[in-house]
Design a protein around this motif. Sequence first.
Motif: not given
Length: 104
Positions: A40-49
């Motif tokens: 979930a954190i990796r997905e969130l980081a990708g979305a923020v990027g």
Amino acid sequence: MKRLFWLGVGVAAGVTLSRKATETARQASPAGLASNVGDAIRELAGAVGAFGADVRVGMSEREHELNDIVEHRSGLPRQSAVRDERVRGRHAAPQSRRARRAES
């Protein structure tokens, strides 16, 4: 023959339920929860990027639009165009960072 059919159906259902239960237990374990949180954190980081990249592109486009409007209304060339012409006219070696900052 009927009993063999129902025995086969029972074995297939038992195997399926056993696999589902094992997977659910693995996901409920601390390692499984950590894996889910990490994903979930990796997905969130990708979305923020991706959002940041979209914002930067939008800012750049808007800056160019505003520069074009200012140039059109004032009749003066943009500062970056003036700076580019000065640099092209010099035919000198590339400037250091400090020199470029001082010129800005």
